[in-house]
Design a protein around this motif. Structure first.
Motif, short mmCIF file in Angstrom:
data_model
loop_
_atom_site.label_atom_id
_atom_site.label_comp_id
_atom_site.label_asym_id
_atom_site.label_seq_id
_atom_site.Cartn_x
_atom_site.Cartn_y
_atom_site.Cartn_z
N GLU A 16 0.84 -1.20 0.00
CA GLU A 16 0.00 0.00 0.00
C GLU A 16 0.87 1.25 0.00
O GLU A 16 1.88 1.31 0.70
CB GLU A 16 -0.90 0.04 1.25
CG GLU A 16 -1.80 -1.16 1.45
CD GLU A 16 -3.19 -0.94 0.86
OE1 GLU A 16 -3.46 0.19 0.41
OE2 GLU A 16 -3.99 -1.89 0.89
N PRO A 54 -4.73 7.19 -2.94
CA PRO A 54 -4.03 5.90 -3.04
C PRO A 54 -3.33 5.73 -4.38
O PRO A 54 -3.92 5.97 -5.43
CB PRO A 54 -5.16 4.88 -2.87
CG PRO A 54 -6.21 5.61 -2.09
CD PRO A 54 -6.16 7.02 -2.57
N ARG A 84 -2.60 -0.14 -4.12
CA ARG A 84 -3.69 -0.59 -3.23
C ARG A 84 -3.70 -2.10 -3.08
O ARG A 84 -4.19 -2.82 -3.94
CB ARG A 84 -5.03 -0.11 -3.78
CG ARG A 84 -5.13 1.41 -3.92
CD ARG A 84 -6.53 1.84 -4.27
NE ARG A 84 -6.89 1.47 -5.62
CZ ARG A 84 -8.12 1.61 -6.14
NH1 ARG A 84 -9.10 2.08 -5.38
NH2 ARG A 84 -8.36 1.26 -7.38
N LYS A 118 -3.80 -1.48 -8.65
CA LYS A 118 -4.15 -2.89 -8.48
C LYS A 118 -3.71 -3.69 -9.70
O LYS A 118 -3.78 -3.21 -10.83
CB LYS A 118 -5.67 -3.05 -8.31
CG LYS A 118 -6.27 -2.33 -7.11
CD LYS A 118 -7.76 -2.55 -7.06
CE LYS A 118 -8.44 -1.98 -8.31
NZ LYS A 118 -9.91 -2.20 -8.28
#
Length: 256
Positions: free
Chosen positions: A15, A21, A24, A215
């Motif tokens: 993270e 963000p 993630r 991601k």
């Protein structure tokens, strides 16, 4: 020499956030001796991820292991196994390539005779013979990138991380860099590369990961990614755009 039975890089629950963000909950495993391409649109989190692997950026959460060395708990051991090459070569303009390699070798504590031998081999390998004793300040982007790559390789790392290494290079320089990377992989070195030149990833990488909004949305060989997207996709560009669109559509549906 690294074996593909060895885990070169293991990332778990990674993270990182800035204003929002950037990475993630990323999980990633790369085998020893593998050529892996990490692809994604601008701002997807590729460079942030690799900077954390190289120990240049501290994650907010998660674990990173390089050939069994914990990047957070044992950073010196991990860094000894890693080379980092960015898209903007960071070299000293007042030094010649040979002086720069001598300087970097000294930082790694490499024996002087061994360092000189390796430096000469790298200069020859990357086609820098004529410029070996010229100051780097007047070099082109391609020449500077080759000097930076030589500096990254002089301590014979087990894992080479390259962030857009071919950006701005002419065809000849790009070919030399690609040949060096493929040769290192054939010797068992692990290479992780980000690139927006998708044809390069299609031709060179054994596996490809696609990262979107921090991601990992897809991973596999080029053929596996083609099967994943279906619809008769033929090029990596088509497959990549399809995967990004699918993720955007899924996120839009969740937000609705």
């Amino acid at each position: 020499m690294a074996s593909q039975n060895t885990t070169a890089l293991e990332i778990s629950g990674l993270e990182k956030a800035f204003d929002k963000p950037a990475v993630r909950g990323l999980d990633l495993n790369i085998a020893g001796g593998e050529f892996y391409a990490l692809l994604g649109p601008n701002g997807a989190g590729k460079t942030t991820t690799l900077r954390m692997v190289a120990g240049l950026l501290k994650p907010d959460a998660g674990e990173i292991s390089v050939f069994g060395s914990d990047v957070l708990k044992d950073p010196i051991a991990a860094r000894q196994k890693v080379a980092w090459v960015s898209d903007e070569p960071m070299i000293y303009d007042r030094l010649t390539p040979m002086e720069y390699l001598e300087f970097v070798s000294g930082l790694w504590g490499i024996d002087r005779e061994i360092a000189e031998k390796r430096s000469m081999e790298l200069v020859d390998w990357l086609g820098l013979q004529e410029q070996a004793n010229q100051r780097c300040g007047g070099f082109s982007k391609g020449m500077r990138q080759k000097v930076a790559l030589a500096g990254a390789l002089v301590h014979e790392p087990q894992l080479i991380i390259l962030d857009e290494p071919l950006t701005g290079l002419d065809a000849g320089s790009a070919r030399q860099v690609k040949d060096v990377l493929l040769s290192k992989v054939s010797q068992g070195t692990t290479v992780i590369m980000t690139t927006h030149i998708l044809e390069v990833a299609e031709r060179m990488a054994e596996r490809i990961g696609v990262i979107v909004q921090g991601k990992l949305v897809a991973e596999g060989t080029f053929e596996q990614l083609q099967e994943l997207t279906g619809k008769g996709k033929k090029t990596l560009e088509e497959v990549f755009l399809d995967l990004v669109e699918q993720d955007d559509a899924a996120n839009a549906e969740l937000a609705a």
